[in-house]
Design a protein around this motif. Sequence first.
Motif, PDB file in Angstrom:
ATOM      1  N   LEU A  20      51.833  -0.001   9.797  1.00 17.43           N
ATOM      2  CA  LEU A  20      51.860   1.386   9.342  1.00 17.43           C
ATOM      3  C   LEU A  20      53.278   1.917   9.148  1.00 17.43           C
ATOM      4  CD1 LEU A  20      49.028   2.828  11.618  1.00 17.43           C
ATOM      5  CD2 LEU A  20      48.868   2.024   9.249  1.00 17.43           C
ATOM      6  N   ASP A  21      54.259   1.077   9.445  1.00 18.18           N
ATOM      7  CA  ASP A  21      55.670   1.447   9.310  1.00 18.18           C
ATOM      8  C   ASP A  21      56.008   2.697  10.121  1.00 18.18           C
ATOM      9  OD1 ASP A  21      58.278   1.005   8.404  1.00 18.18           O
ATOM     10  OD2 ASP A  21      58.005   2.326   6.678  1.00 18.18           O
ATOM     11  N   ILE A  22      55.593   2.676  11.389  1.00 21.61           N
ATOM     12  CA  ILE A  22      55.898   3.762  12.310  1.00 21.61           C
ATOM     13  C   ILE A  22      56.458   3.150  13.593  1.00 21.61           C
ATOM     14  CG2 ILE A  22      54.174   5.369  11.398  1.00 21.61           C
ATOM     15  CD1 ILE A  22      52.313   4.564  13.663  1.00 21.61           C
ATOM     16  N   ALA A  23      57.039   3.975  14.442  1.00 18.91           N
ATOM     17  CA  ALA A  23      57.611   3.503  15.699  1.00 18.91           C
ATOM     18  C   ALA A  23      56.507   3.061  16.656  1.00 18.91           C
ATOM     19  CB  ALA A  23      58.441   4.609  16.348  1.00 18.91           C
ATOM     20  N   ARG A  24      56.798   2.033  17.439  1.00 23.52           N
ATOM     21  CA  ARG A  24      55.827   1.545  18.425  1.00 23.52           C
ATOM     22  C   ARG A  24      55.489   2.640  19.437  1.00 23.52           C
ATOM     23  NH1 ARG A  24      58.091  -3.380  20.463  1.00 23.52           N
ATOM     24  NH2 ARG A  24      59.088  -2.111  22.035  1.00 23.52           N
ATOM     25  N   ASN A  25      56.476   3.457  19.807  1.00 20.94           N
ATOM     26  CA  ASN A  25      56.211   4.552  20.744  1.00 20.94           C
ATOM     27  C   ASN A  25      55.210   5.553  20.174  1.00 20.94           C
ATOM     28  OD1 ASN A  25      57.913   3.480  22.638  1.00 20.94           O
ATOM     29  ND2 ASN A  25      59.635   4.808  22.130  1.00 20.94           N
TER      30      ASN A  25
END
Length: 57
Positions: A20-25
Amino acid sequence: MEIHQLRRKGFLKGKIARKLDIARNTVYSYLQRAHEEMTECMVPSRNRKINLINIKS
Protein backbone atom coordinates in the motif's frame (compact mmCIF):
# COMPACT_ATOMS: atom_id res chain seq x y z
CA MET A 1 -10.59 -1.19 5.04
CA GLU A 2 -8.01 -2.73 2.77
CA ILE A 3 -5.42 -3.17 5.53
CA HIS A 4 -7.77 -5.42 7.50
CA GLN A 5 -8.68 -7.39 4.38
CA LEU A 6 -5.03 -8.03 3.52
CA ARG A 7 -4.27 -9.08 7.09
CA ARG A 8 -7.18 -11.55 7.06
CA LYS A 9 -5.74 -13.00 3.84
CA GLY A 10 -2.53 -13.70 5.73
CA PHE A 11 -0.32 -10.82 4.61
CA LEU A 12 2.39 -9.81 7.07
CA LYS A 13 2.33 -6.24 8.34
CA GLY A 14 5.51 -5.30 6.49
CA LYS A 15 4.16 -6.73 3.23
CA ILE A 16 0.91 -4.77 3.68
CA ALA A 17 2.90 -1.57 4.19
CA ARG A 18 4.95 -2.16 1.05
CA LYS A 19 1.92 -3.14 -1.02
CA LEU A 20 0.00 0.00 0.00
CA ASP A 21 3.10 2.22 0.04
CA ILE A 22 2.52 3.37 3.62
CA ALA A 23 4.64 3.25 6.78
CA ARG A 24 4.69 -0.01 8.73
CA ASN A 25 3.75 1.94 11.88
CA THR A 26 0.60 3.11 10.10
CA VAL A 27 -0.35 -0.51 9.44
CA TYR A 28 0.21 -1.36 13.12
CA SER A 29 -1.95 1.53 14.32
CA TYR A 30 -4.77 0.75 11.87
CA LEU A 31 -4.79 -2.91 12.90
CA GLN A 32 -5.02 -1.96 16.56
CA ARG A 33 -8.21 -0.02 15.95
CA ALA A 34 -11.61 -1.66 15.73
CA HIS A 35 -13.17 -1.82 12.27
CA GLU A 36 -15.95 0.59 13.32
CA GLU A 37 -13.40 3.17 14.45
CA MET A 38 -11.59 2.88 11.13
CA THR A 39 -14.79 3.30 9.14
CA GLU A 40 -15.62 6.45 11.11
CA CYS A 41 -12.06 7.73 10.75
CA MET A 42 -12.12 7.30 6.97
CA VAL A 43 -15.33 9.30 6.39
CA PRO A 44 -14.68 11.90 3.70
CA SER A 45 -13.90 15.27 5.24
CA ARG A 46 -16.94 16.95 3.73
CA ASN A 47 -19.14 14.58 5.78
CA ARG A 48 -17.32 15.10 9.09
CA LYS A 49 -18.67 17.32 11.82
CA ILE A 50 -16.47 20.31 12.55
CA ASN A 51 -15.40 20.85 16.14
CA LEU A 52 -15.82 24.61 16.46
CA ILE A 53 -14.58 24.70 20.05
CA ASN A 54 -10.95 24.37 18.93
CA ILE A 55 -11.17 27.04 16.23
CA LYS A 56 -9.89 30.44 17.32
CA SER A 57 -11.18 33.60 15.64
